[in-house]
Design an enzyme around this catalytic site. Structure first.
Site, PDB file in Angstrom:
ATOM      1  N   ASP A 164     -24.802 -51.185  29.623  1.00  0.00           N
ATOM      2  CA  ASP A 164     -24.574 -50.412  30.845  1.00  0.00           C
ATOM      3  C   ASP A 164     -25.311 -49.078  30.851  1.00  0.00           C
ATOM      4  OD1 ASP A 164     -22.930 -49.385  28.848  1.00  0.00           O
ATOM      5  OD2 ASP A 164     -21.080 -49.536  30.012  1.00  0.00           O
TER       6      ASP A 164
ATOM      7  N   GLN B  37     -21.179 -52.018  26.558  1.00  0.00           N
ATOM      8  CA  GLN B  37     -21.779 -52.188  25.234  1.00  0.00           C
ATOM      9  C   GLN B  37     -20.736 -52.504  24.160  1.00  0.00           C
ATOM     10  OE1 GLN B  37     -24.651 -48.440  25.651  1.00  0.00           O
ATOM     11  NE2 GLN B  37     -25.088 -49.642  23.836  1.00  0.00           N
ATOM     12  N   HIS B  38     -21.209 -52.991  23.050  1.00  0.00           N
ATOM     13  CA  HIS B  38     -20.491 -53.101  21.769  1.00  0.00           C
ATOM     14  C   HIS B  38     -19.458 -54.227  21.671  1.00  0.00           C
ATOM     15  CE1 HIS B  38     -22.323 -49.239  21.144  1.00  0.00           C
ATOM     16  NE2 HIS B  38     -21.462 -48.585  21.911  1.00  0.00           N
TER      17      HIS B  38
END
Length: 474
Positions: free
Chosen positions: A230, A74-75
């Site tokens: 994820d 992520q991110h």
């Protein structure tokens, strides 16, 4: 005789790319492949693509596969120019250079309560919105060249589809979008005003794709699912429901649960994410999980099995020795510049076995704080499952119930992120309005209860934790 339908789930994590080709109906793995990613907190996304191609090839390719989905870390900030080329290496979730930018954004939008109300989360350094502000301030030429911004799974999904539609063909799902800091989970919509607050402009963002809705097709005609983050894929792979909390012990540590209502925590401890099914996934993340055990083993000059044996040979509470495991700074609590610390060292506990025990307990105490934060948001905590690499250590399994205050289950080791992506891919074959297939291909869950009551572990940890200052690391 009807041909067996196959789906592929891709897990593009911080460390590697894993591919599972599964039976679409049952989730049973037919073949698999893996390839490594480079280390670092910023990476050229092309490395992810090349690793995906290698892992796919090792898994036998997409021949005979009906659908594929990508789950990824992520991110991560992936910036693209007008031609779709990557502007600069992607900043990953574990890059903390944007800590000051995150604090500035929180202040400029009215404080933590305003962010929690509007996005479900108070953005830390790991969120994409903070990385974009850092880019705008520190690399203005790169920001000026950025025509679109997307996440790692978005970019890989787009590449699988042959970059169809140009920048306008970028897609994402609601789960991964909810970790950007410019998306509102309660409204299930982008917040372009917050993107503009971070960047001073409004780059193109991916089109939001609903659960079970395909994002498109590969040039070879394989259906491509929306993909997700994820943690959302792990929830899908495990098939968790309300009241079932997952503690995931990978590079980072996460504590999350499925909820029918969005979370909004003004303390910033709980990130109010959406999940990959149309519900919500309140989550607490720590930067330090398995790496704490890696560091402890390195310091003692032993392997992980020996570390586990030493920890179990020490008394609960490690004789008063406490390890605060902020080895890479910390996200929860928000202390990006903090360092790790050892407290309570005496002549009696200055032994390898006490240190090993303190490392395991310190890692778990940070995640126990995450359980408390979920409860404070009204999330039911009826059962806890441990997953991830560090969950395979016997010391972690046996000490966890003492620290978490609940019995824990440990599902059989499996690539649950890739399995969740495969389950999502299978869901796209039946489409919106249907339920995802029920995958239970990994029987053999182990159950652990507390060995002994050790009420002093967490109070001692809390006292030591609150003495750690958020000071520059260099």
């Amino acid at each position: 005789m009807q041909r067996r339908r196959l789906v592929a789930g891709i897990d593009s994590s911080t460390q590697s790319c894993k591919v599972l080709v599964c039976d679409a109906r049952t989730g049973v793995v037919v073949r698999s492949g893996r390839a490594a990613h480079p280390e670092g907190t910023e990476v050229d996304p092309e490395h992810w693509w090349q690793a995906l191609l290698v892992a796919l090839d090792r898994a036998g390719g997409l021949d005979g596969v009906d659908a594929v989905s990508v789950a990824a870390q992520q991110h991560g900030m992936v910036c693209l120019d007008d031609d779709g080329a990557v502007v600069r290496p992607a900043l990953l979730w574990n890059d903390t250079r944007s800590a000051a930018a995150a604090r500035d954004l929180v202040r400029e939008h009215g404080g933590p309560a305003a962010w929690a109300r509007d996005t479900g989360s108070v953005p830390p350094a790991s969120f994409t919105v903070a990385k974009l502000r850092w880019l705008a301030e520190r690399e203005p030429d790169a920001m000026a060249a950025t025509a679109a911004v997307c996440l790692p799974h978005d970019w890989l999904t787009w590449r699988l589809r042959g970059c169809a539609g140009g920048l306008g063909g970028l897609t994402t799902d609601h789960g991964d979008a909810s970790g950007t800091g410019y998306y509102a989970p309660a409204e299930r919509a982008w917040r372009p005003d917050l993107l503009a607050l971070a960047t001073g402009r409004t780059p193109t963002v991916p089109r939001l794709v609903a659960a079970a809705e395909p994002a498109g097709r590969t040039p070879g005609g394989v259906t491509v699912g929306s993909g997700t983050g994820d943690n959302m894929a792990t929830a899908l792979g495990l098939g968790i429901g309300p009241g079932h909390v997952v503690v995931s012990l990978g590079t980072s540590g996460t504590v999350f649960a499925v909820s029918e209502a969005p979370a909004a925590d003004p303390t910033g401890a709980v990130a109010g994410f959406a999940d990959a099914t149309g519900s919500f996934l309140p989550l607490v993340c720590t930067l330090n999980a398995a790496r704490v055990l890696d560091a402890a083993a390195t310091m003692l000059g032993i392997d992980h099995d020996a570390l586990s044996e030493l920890a179990l040979d020490a008394p609960p509470g490690a004789g008063g020795l406490v390890l605060v495991p902020y080895l890479a700074g910390e996200r929860t609590p928000d202390r990006p510049d903090a360092t790790g610390a050892v407290h309570g060292l005496t002549l009696d506990n200055a032994t390898p076995r006490h240190f090993a025990r303190a490392a395991v307990e310190g890692m778990l105490c940070g995640l126990a704080d995450g359980l408390d934060a979920l409860r404070a948001q009204g999330i039911a905590v009826d059962q806890v499952s441990l997953v991830g690499g560090a969950a395979q250590a016997e010391a972690v399994r046996r000490i966890a119930p003492d620290v978490l205050g609940l019995p824990v289950s440990v599902p059989r080791p499996a690539e649950y992120v890739a399995l969740g992506a495969a389950r999502q891919a299978a869901w796209t074959l039946t489409g919106p309005g249907t339920e995802p297939p029920a995958y239970h291909p990994y029987p053999g869950t182990l159950l652990y209860d507390a060995d002994t009551a050790a009420p002093s572990i967490r109070p001692r940890y809390a006292e030591a934790r609150d003495h750690v200052l958020n000071v520059p690391r260099h």
